[in-house]
Enzyme design. Structure first.
Site, PDB file in Angstrom:
ATOM      1  N   SER A 261     -26.092 -43.801 -31.321  1.00  0.00           N
ATOM      2  CA  SER A 261     -25.994 -43.065 -32.582  1.00  0.00           C
ATOM      3  C   SER A 261     -27.167 -42.118 -32.720  1.00  0.00           C
ATOM      4  CB  SER A 261     -26.003 -44.044 -33.761  1.00  0.00           C
ATOM      5  OG  SER A 261     -27.317 -44.551 -33.989  1.00  0.00           O
ATOM      6  N   ASP A 262     -26.977 -41.045 -33.479  1.00  0.00           N
ATOM      7  CA  ASP A 262     -28.134 -40.266 -33.882  1.00  0.00           C
ATOM      8  C   ASP A 262     -28.978 -41.127 -34.822  1.00  0.00           C
ATOM      9  OD1 ASP A 262     -29.925 -38.195 -34.187  1.00  0.00           O
ATOM     10  OD2 ASP A 262     -28.402 -36.691 -34.630  1.00  0.00           O
ATOM     11  N   GLU A 263     -30.237 -40.749 -34.991  1.00  0.00           N
ATOM     12  CA  GLU A 263     -31.160 -41.594 -35.737  1.00  0.00           C
ATOM     13  C   GLU A 263     -30.730 -41.732 -37.201  1.00  0.00           C
ATOM     14  OE1 GLU A 263     -35.830 -41.424 -36.989  1.00  0.00           O
ATOM     15  OE2 GLU A 263     -35.317 -40.974 -34.904  1.00  0.00           O
TER      16      GLU A 263
END
Length: 413
Positions: A261-263
């Site tokens: 996932s993106d942060e």
């Protein structure tokens, strides 16, 4: 041949996943079969802060978080031109050589930190690069990280970058690439809403002809990870989008790597998208969709840390966790983590290659090839030397040297 050696100061280990004579799949299967649920949680929930060690198996922490778009973003390594500038070179040789040099320096720094005992300082070998979103809106603040607006060109550059970062050794990866952000990202920063929560309404035709081609090229080139984006696509957050992450990415395209996932993107499913309203449902949706690893936010508790509760509640099968773990361990094995160091030629790189004369020259040559000359047709601009003697540089970055270097540049030393 069965090799035994001390791998991490926890003692001599004689386990099949250290046996270099076995196939990768058998080694991965053996390792994953030995993990407890808490140990798996300590891997899947720690994409940003570094995974937890597993001392009983001699496994060190691992930092998945490295940005390698134009040099190592964490250390004063060689700074290369930003992605949009490199695109102006119209040269796969330029992008390949920059990626290769970046990977060599990252490998050298990783070896240095591993040797001095600070393995889990964020200096991993897994890159969240290249950025291959299609640049459609000038209000997006990350346009300079991309290769522009052309899906085919972006795919060609993506493939060259992946091949440069990962190297061409038959057994080992130099580093591993990770193409992002999947998918239909790249909208305005805040208007009409934040890029962290907007819903991209995309027709299947536009999805397949505009946003998919570069990612498919990335998969064909052999990337080991894909990052799911902050936004929703047609009403479903990307990191919980089974059609995107499983039906298309894995089943249609044959992707074998891991999805990260993106942060904070998984947390945003609750707090920004309001797609779901609790941690357990969100875990179940993302695990079912095929998100292997959470890049957790630094400011709050991450969602995947509660995976054990989702298993206990019957919302996630333990067998599903083990399957999602395998691509992550396979990647670490191909990077050489569980083989004797002397087998891996990439571990011979040392810090002498960081900002080496050859890499500095490559940065200069690459920058020269990014220049774009404009024709002053019909003397439209008053550029005759007799008309002016000074030039003003104005704007918010005029006196900001950090901003002038562009996104994801190596720190100034």
């Amino acid at each position: 041949m069965h090799i035994k050696w001390c791998t991490s100061c926890y003692g001599f280990l004689d386990l099949p996943f250290y046996n270099v004579s076995l196939t990768w799949d058998k080694r991965v299967d053996d390792l994953v079969s030995r993990l407890t649920i808490p140990e798996m949680v300590g891997q899947m929930s720690r994409g940003s802060g570094g995974t937890f060690p597993i001392p009983r198996l001699g496994i060190k922490p691992y930092a998945f978080y490295s940005e390698c778009l134009r040099g190592d973003v964490k250390q004063p390594a060689t700074p290369f031109p930003e992605a949009l500038g490199l695109a102006a070179a119209f040269s796969t040789d330029v992008i390949y050589n920059v990626a290769r040099a970046t990977g060599i320096e990252l490998r050298a720094l990783n070896t240095m930190f591993s040797n001095n005992g600070s393995y889990n300082n964020g200096q991993g070998l897994s890159c969240f690069s290249p950025v291959i979103n299609i640049m459609r809106d000038p209000r997006w603040g990350r346009n300079d990280e991309t290769y522009g607006e052309d899906p085919y060109f972006t795919g060609v550059y993506a493939a060259a970058f992946v091949q440069g970062l990962q190297g061409n050794h038959p057994r080992y990866l130099l580093t591993n690439a990770g193409c992002k952000h999947f998918d239909a990202y790249g909208g305005p920063e805040t208007d009409p809403m934040s890029r962290m929560e907007f819903n991209a309404v995309v027709t299947m035709r536009d999805w397949r002809t505009t946003f998919f081609p570069a990612f498919r090229a990335c998969v064909k080139a052999g990337t080991y990870n894909i990052m799911c984006s902050y936004n929703s696509v047609n009403g479903i957050p990307a990191c919980a989008h089974k059609q995107l992450l499983t039906d298309i990415l894995r089943e249609e395209w044959g992707f074998k790597g891991y999805v990260v996932s993106d942060e904070g993107a998984i947390e945003n499913i609750i707090s920004r998208h309001h797609y779901l309203n609790n941690t357990i449902d969100t875990i179940a949706a993302c695990i079912d969709a095929g998100c292997n690893l959470e890049l957790e936010p630094h400011s709050s508790l991450n969602i995947y840390s509660s995976i054990a509760q989702a298993v206990a509640a019957g919302r996630v099968e333990e067998s599903r966790l083990r399957e999602l773990m395998k691509p992550m361990w396979y990647t670490r094995m191909r990077l050489g983590e569980f083989d004797p160091p002397e087998m891996n030629p990439y571990k011979e790189y040392n810090v002498s290659v960081v900002q080496s004369p050859e890499h500095r020259q490559l940065a200069l040559d690459s920058a020269m090839k990014t220049f774009v000359l404009l024709k002053n047709q019909n003397s439209f601009l008053p550029l005759n030397g007799s008309h002016f003697s000074k030039m003003a540089v104005i704007g918010p970055m005029a006196d900001n040297p950090d901003a002038q270097t562009g996104d994801y540049s190596s720190p100034l030393d």
